[in-house]
Design a protein around this motif. Sequence first.
Motif, mmCIF file in Angstrom:
data_model
loop_
_atom_site.group_PDB
_atom_site.id
_atom_site.type_symbol
_atom_site.label_atom_id
_atom_site.label_comp_id
_atom_site.label_asym_id
_atom_site.label_seq_id
_atom_site.Cartn_x
_atom_site.Cartn_y
_atom_site.Cartn_z
ATOM 1 N N SER A 1 -17.390 6.111 -3.966
ATOM 2 C CA SER A 1 -16.070 6.543 -4.821
ATOM 3 C C SER A 1 -16.788 6.596 -6.208
ATOM 4 O O SER A 1 -17.413 6.350 -6.377
ATOM 5 C CB SER A 1 -15.242 5.275 -5.168
ATOM 6 N N GLU B 1 -19.434 6.865 -13.102
ATOM 7 C CA GLU B 1 -20.242 5.785 -12.306
ATOM 8 C C GLU B 1 -19.934 6.188 -10.770
ATOM 9 O O GLU B 1 -19.003 5.830 -10.395
ATOM 10 C CB GLU B 1 -19.594 4.465 -12.981
ATOM 11 N N GLU B 2 -20.239 5.738 -10.076
ATOM 12 C CA GLU B 2 -20.516 6.273 -8.735
ATOM 13 C C GLU B 2 -20.871 4.757 -8.118
ATOM 14 O O GLU B 2 -22.089 4.214 -8.194
ATOM 15 C CB GLU B 2 -21.889 6.989 -8.418
ATOM 16 N N GLU B 3 -20.114 4.492 -7.132
ATOM 17 C CA GLU B 3 -20.189 3.265 -6.452
ATOM 18 C C GLU B 3 -21.435 3.963 -5.143
ATOM 19 O O GLU B 3 -20.187 4.981 -4.407
ATOM 20 C CB GLU B 3 -18.817 2.193 -6.198
ATOM 21 N N GLY C 1 -22.103 -1.326 -1.736
ATOM 22 C CA GLY C 1 -21.211 -1.319 -3.508
ATOM 23 C C GLY C 1 -22.343 -1.018 -5.012
ATOM 24 O O GLY C 1 -21.287 -2.006 -6.119
ATOM 25 N N ASP C 2 -23.342 -0.955 -4.572
ATOM 26 C CA ASP C 2 -24.133 -0.726 -5.335
ATOM 27 C C ASP C 2 -23.308 0.423 -6.757
ATOM 28 O O ASP C 2 -23.230 1.052 -6.553
ATOM 29 C CB ASP C 2 -25.365 -0.500 -5.083
ATOM 30 N N VAL C 3 -23.576 0.502 -8.313
ATOM 31 C CA VAL C 3 -23.059 0.903 -9.052
ATOM 32 C C VAL C 3 -24.145 2.013 -9.546
ATOM 33 O O VAL C 3 -24.769 1.463 -10.374
ATOM 34 C CB VAL C 3 -22.300 0.370 -9.525
#
Length: 444
Positions: free
Chosen positions: A2, A325-327, A331-333
């Motif tokens: 996301s 900001e890419e998830e 779960g790492d951003v």
Amino acid sequence: MSENRDVSMEKLVSLCKRRGFVYQSSEIYGGLAGAWDYGPLGVELKNRVKDYWWREMTQLHDNIVGLDAAIMMHPRVWEASGHVDNFSDPLVDCRQCKSRFRADHVDLNAPCPTCGISGSFTEPRDFNLMFSTHMGAVKDEGSIVYLRPETAQGIFANFKNVAQTSRVKIPFGIAQVGKAFRNEVTTKNFIFRTCEFEQMEMQYFVKPGEDEKWFEFWKNERIKYYDKIGIRKEKLRFHRHGEGELAHYAKDAFDIEYEFPMGWQELEGIHSRTDFDLSRHAEFSGKDLTYLDDSDHSRFLPYVIETSAGLTRSVLMVLSDAYEEEELEGGDVRTVLHFHPLVAPVTVAVLPLVKKDGIAELAQDLAAELREDYSVFYDQSGAIGRRYRRMDEIGTPFCVTIDYDTKEDGTVTLRFRDSMEQVRVPSTEVAARIREEIKNYRRV
Ligand code: ATP
């Protein structure tokens, strides 16, 4: 995966400080309000945005030439331009908390936005935005000079020089990039509105009667430019100035607005200025500023279409637009700046997977070769994943990794910032491949 592409101003300011794009001016003394310094990455970004504009506005047009005029000009320039009489903002003060606002930026019937007290505003007063100083040893009325509040007047004052000494024929343009100074009442929103800033302006001189055609032409050209430099279309719009909004010189004016973190705001103005400036300078200087058109032997004062963009404001726009900001799965951003490769401060990072066994030497050789063409960052410390993330966060579009296979078969890994895709290419072809990728770059 996301994505969150809308960035808050706090996050942007913090990233800019942390990674060396922009620092508060005089920070060790507590800072100077509304003044900012461009750090190692910031100055590269700013220079590249400027170079991109310069190339677009001069190199790609055979009838636009450049100029670099002095910041301090004869004081009569600013009388002729109308700045001494008209360049002011209406100001109100809050009698309670002493906060100061532009009267057109607050609702005068509402409570003060700072202290919340109602009915505390003073009557609006006009406040001239020009900074003045004195030239020479004597400080009197006769020695006053102004720091230019716009670059445009340097162009008008040199119109005759340029027309006579370069081979341009009407319609033609003069472009200039440089510092401008305005004693802004409210400097806020980071580098959006500052007292010292840079402008990128182009004045296009046309035959009277052809001004509307060229006004349309430049509106289209300027909006296309932002698409070329990779700015998202949905974040840009035109705003036409209404009757009350038009500046004293303008026949028609459109702003190109961008949706900044604090909302829609002006990025660039496109103004139809008629012959206002040239006729005023002719009147105040007593010089003939008319143009002789060889094609039909007519003589006239040209009309002017102006495109006036803020360079430092464009840097804020490029940063806001690039931020994401890419998830990731797990779960790492990942924080990424999706700069167009032509404006990215670093174009390619060269990363040896390990330092030993001659790998670092191979990487250093490749870095030296790539430096001939690109801005290169060499980094040999830390886990490779962390090094990629660091490069994503400063918007480096390409990373080249050298490993044991490089020793065997001469290939390297080329990693793309936006997609995180990796391909193997011969190290001798990396420079050419990057050139190709830059040429065909489209942000997804
Ligand atoms: P505003 O109404 O926001 O004060 P303006 O309409 O007076 O701006 P112009 O005189 O048309 O602005 O200036 C052209 C461009 O210069 C603006 O579109 C903006 O990008 C930039 N600019 C103007 N003032 C500032 C400032 N104080 N700080 C940074 N950039 C500025």
